[in-house]
Design a protein around this motif. Structure first.
Motif, PDB file in Angstrom:
ATOM      1  N   GLU A  30      10.974  51.989  49.721  1.00  0.00           N
ATOM      2  CA  GLU A  30      11.029  53.157  50.603  1.00  0.00           C
ATOM      3  C   GLU A  30       9.783  53.180  51.482  1.00  0.00           C
ATOM      4  OE1 GLU A  30      11.878  56.903  48.817  1.00  0.00           O
ATOM      5  OE2 GLU A  30      13.299  56.004  47.412  1.00  0.00           O
ATOM      6  N   THR A  31       9.990  53.413  52.764  1.00  0.00           N
ATOM      7  CA  THR A  31       8.848  53.483  53.683  1.00  0.00           C
ATOM      8  C   THR A  31       8.262  54.885  53.739  1.00  0.00           C
ATOM      9  OG1 THR A  31      10.212  54.053  55.586  1.00  0.00           O
ATOM     10  CG2 THR A  31       9.842  51.692  55.169  1.00  0.00           C
ATOM     11  N   ARG A  32       9.006  55.860  53.233  1.00  0.00           N
ATOM     12  CA  ARG A  32       8.634  57.285  53.306  1.00  0.00           C
ATOM     13  C   ARG A  32       8.600  57.791  54.744  1.00  0.00           C
ATOM     14  NH1 ARG A  32       5.681  59.004  48.088  1.00  0.00           N
ATOM     15  NH2 ARG A  32       6.113  57.221  46.790  1.00  0.00           N
ATOM     16  N   GLY A  34      11.261  59.048  57.080  1.00  0.00           N
ATOM     17  CA  GLY A  34      12.656  59.443  57.139  1.00  0.00           C
ATOM     18  C   GLY A  34      13.316  59.292  55.785  1.00  0.00           C
ATOM     19  N   LEU A  35      14.529  59.776  55.709  1.00  0.00           N
ATOM     20  CA  LEU A  35      15.262  59.799  54.456  1.00  0.00           C
ATOM     21  C   LEU A  35      15.811  58.433  54.046  1.00  0.00           C
ATOM     22  CD1 LEU A  35      16.480  61.570  52.199  1.00  0.00           C
ATOM     23  CD2 LEU A  35      18.448  61.939  53.706  1.00  0.00           C
ATOM     24  N   LEU A  36      16.193  57.611  55.015  1.00  0.00           N
ATOM     25  CA  LEU A  36      16.937  56.388  54.701  1.00  0.00           C
ATOM     26  C   LEU A  36      16.242  55.086  55.067  1.00  0.00           C
ATOM     27  CD1 LEU A  36      20.422  57.681  55.874  1.00  0.00           C
ATOM     28  CD2 LEU A  36      19.564  57.528  53.528  1.00  0.00           C
ATOM     29  N   GLN A  37      15.116  55.116  55.750  1.00  0.00           N
ATOM     30  CA  GLN A  37      14.467  53.882  56.185  1.00  0.00           C
ATOM     31  C   GLN A  37      13.911  53.109  54.988  1.00  0.00           C
ATOM     32  OE1 GLN A  37      10.499  53.362  58.229  1.00  0.00           O
ATOM     33  NE2 GLN A  37      11.856  53.384  60.008  1.00  0.00           N
ATOM     34  N   LEU A  38      14.161  51.816  54.966  1.00  0.00           N
ATOM     35  CA  LEU A  38      13.700  50.941  53.884  1.00  0.00           C
ATOM     36  C   LEU A  38      13.011  49.709  54.453  1.00  0.00           C
ATOM     37  CD1 LEU A  38      16.867  50.881  51.612  1.00  0.00           C
ATOM     38  CD2 LEU A  38      14.747  52.113  51.156  1.00  0.00           C
ATOM     39  N   GLU A  39      11.974  49.256  53.765  1.00  0.00           N
ATOM     40  CA  GLU A  39      11.385  47.948  54.047  1.00  0.00           C
ATOM     41  C   GLU A  39      12.050  46.967  53.098  1.00  0.00           C
ATOM     42  OE1 GLU A  39       7.147  45.551  53.997  1.00  0.00           O
ATOM     43  OE2 GLU A  39       7.219  47.617  53.311  1.00  0.00           O
ATOM     44  N   ILE A  40      12.405  45.794  53.610  1.00  0.00           N
ATOM     45  CA  ILE A  40      13.099  44.789  52.810  1.00  0.00           C
ATOM     46  C   ILE A  40      12.275  43.509  52.817  1.00  0.00           C
ATOM     47  CG2 ILE A  40      15.258  43.546  52.465  1.00  0.00           C
ATOM     48  CD1 ILE A  40      16.489  45.776  54.342  1.00  0.00           C
ATOM     49  N   PRO A  41      11.391  43.328  51.822  1.00  0.00           N
ATOM     50  CA  PRO A  41      10.647  42.080  51.746  1.00  0.00           C
ATOM     51  C   PRO A  41      11.515  40.969  51.134  1.00  0.00           C
ATOM     52  CG  PRO A  41       9.864  43.628  50.073  1.00  0.00           C
ATOM     53  CD  PRO A  41      10.963  44.298  50.842  1.00  0.00           C
ATOM     54  N   SER A  42      11.383  39.786  51.689  1.00  0.00           N
ATOM     55  CA  SER A  42      12.092  38.617  51.178  1.00  0.00           C
ATOM     56  C   SER A  42      11.202  37.403  51.401  1.00  0.00           C
ATOM     57  CB  SER A  42      13.425  38.448  51.899  1.00  0.00           C
ATOM     58  OG  SER A  42      14.069  37.263  51.476  1.00  0.00           O
ATOM     59  N   GLY A  43      10.561  36.946  50.357  1.00  0.00           N
ATOM     60  CA  GLY A  43       9.624  35.838  50.503  1.00  0.00           C
ATOM     61  C   GLY A  43       8.497  36.225  51.439  1.00  0.00           C
ATOM     62  N   ASP A  44       8.279  35.416  52.468  1.00  0.00           N
ATOM     63  CA  ASP A  44       7.218  35.681  53.442  1.00  0.00           C
ATOM     64  C   ASP A  44       7.670  36.578  54.587  1.00  0.00           C
ATOM     65  OD1 ASP A  44       5.582  33.992  51.984  1.00  0.00           O
ATOM     66  OD2 ASP A  44       6.112  32.229  53.169  1.00  0.00           O
ATOM     67  N   HIS A  45       8.882  37.073  54.532  1.00  0.00           N
ATOM     68  CA  HIS A  45       9.444  37.855  55.637  1.00  0.00           C
ATOM     69  C   HIS A  45       9.619  39.309  55.227  1.00  0.00           C
ATOM     70  CE1 HIS A  45      10.231  34.037  57.583  1.00  0.00           C
ATOM     71  NE2 HIS A  45      10.740  33.628  56.440  1.00  0.00           N
ATOM     72  N   ARG A  46       9.572  40.195  56.225  1.00  0.00           N
ATOM     73  CA  ARG A  46       9.790  41.615  56.005  1.00  0.00           C
ATOM     74  C   ARG A  46      10.691  42.159  57.111  1.00  0.00           C
ATOM     75  NH1 ARG A  46       7.149  42.240  51.896  1.00  0.00           N
ATOM     76  NH2 ARG A  46       5.001  41.939  51.383  1.00  0.00           N
TER      77      ARG A  46
END
Length: 88
Positions: A30-32, A34-46
């Motif tokens: 959760e990025t905090r 807004g209600l629904l925004q998410l950070e999605i880390p995957s290996g070296d990428h975001r």
């Protein structure tokens, strides 16, 4: 269910794609913002995912459905461009 079917019905393609590495884990944070925004880390990428304002998001980034569509498009186009085929 799909994996079970595929393992019985499709030949492995690992020999055709020796350069493919296992995924480095995908999670969501959760990025905090807004209600629904998410950070999605995957290996070296975001990546950041969000929903449109009409469903409670900030409309600040791509929606999860756009990420799914992009993934399907890439998984369709890349093998076709590489001439990938399953060996018998």
């Amino acid at each position: 269910m799909i994996a079970a079917w595929a393992s019985r019905s499709l030949l492995p393609i690992i020999a055709d794609l020796p350069q493919v590495e296992a995924a480095k884990g995908v999670s969501d944070v959760e990025t905090r913002k807004g209600l629904l925004q998410l950070e999605i880390p995957s290996g070296d990428h975001r990546m950041i995912a969000d929903e449109p304002i009409s469903v409670g998001g900030l409309d600040s980034r791509r929606s999860p459905y756009e990420f799914v569509s992009a993934g399907l498009a890439a998984c369709t186009a890349m093998p076709a461009r590489q001439g990938t085929r399953v060996r018998a």
